[in-house]
Scaffold this active site. Sequence first.
Site, PDB file in Angstrom:
ATOM      1  N   HIS A 198       0.823  -1.203   0.000  1.00  0.00           N
ATOM      2  CA  HIS A 198       0.000   0.000   0.000  1.00  0.00           C
ATOM      3  C   HIS A 198       0.861   1.258   0.000  1.00  0.00           C
ATOM      4  O   HIS A 198       2.011   1.247   0.458  1.00  0.00           O
ATOM      5  CB  HIS A 198      -0.927  -0.011   1.205  1.00  0.00           C
ATOM      6  N   GLU A 216       0.689   3.983   1.783  1.00  0.00           N
ATOM      7  CA  GLU A 216       1.095   4.428   3.121  1.00  0.00           C
ATOM      8  C   GLU A 216       2.280   3.602   3.622  1.00  0.00           C
ATOM      9  O   GLU A 216       3.230   4.133   4.199  1.00  0.00           O
ATOM     10  CB  GLU A 216      -0.066   4.275   4.114  1.00  0.00           C
ATOM     11  N   CYS A 221      -6.286   1.643   5.287  1.00  0.00           N
ATOM     12  CA  CYS A 221      -6.908   0.398   5.747  1.00  0.00           C
ATOM     13  C   CYS A 221      -6.417   0.111   7.168  1.00  0.00           C
ATOM     14  O   CYS A 221      -5.570   0.830   7.706  1.00  0.00           O
ATOM     15  CB  CYS A 221      -6.532  -0.752   4.813  1.00  0.00           C
ATOM     16  N   CYS A 229      -2.531  -0.569   7.368  1.00  0.00           N
ATOM     17  CA  CYS A 229      -1.772   0.676   7.258  1.00  0.00           C
ATOM     18  C   CYS A 229      -1.961   1.543   8.503  1.00  0.00           C
ATOM     19  O   CYS A 229      -1.021   2.195   8.959  1.00  0.00           O
ATOM     20  CB  CYS A 229      -2.183   1.446   6.011  1.00  0.00           C
TER      21      CYS A 229
END
Length: 149
Positions: free
Chosen positions: A78, A80, A106, A109
């Site tokens: 991801h 992040e 999410c 993260c």
Amino acid sequence: MIRPTWDEYFMDIALVVARRSTCLRRQVGAVIVKGKRLLSTGYNGAPQGLDHCETIGCLRAKQAVPSGQRHELCRGTHAEQNAIVQAALYGVAIAGATLYCTHQPCSACSKMIINAGIKRVVYQQEYPDELAEQLLTESGIELNICRRI
């Protein structure tokens, strides 16, 4: 001349970073900022040196996995996570920073954001993960929406 706010400025940068994404389902960009200075960027895609989903296909799409579920089936990292890892890789301290992300983080993260010491998250689009919002709120991290088109 209309000058963007700082949140708009850094969200615009996150939107440009998202254009590097190789994900077939969602292009996400993230930037980490402290003291109005850009420290790190990240976008979602396969780990360094591995084939991207745009080349080999998306397992989540093939299995019709709904958004916000079964993140472990995704070969991508991801945005992040990539921004946090890039800061760590180059020895950049991000404790106390703000993370700007095109999408709400999410839960996975969010846990990394909490443990990295990030104090504020600004995002543009919502993401269907109630646990993520609960974790960030419970940890005292400020959440803000910046609608930027």
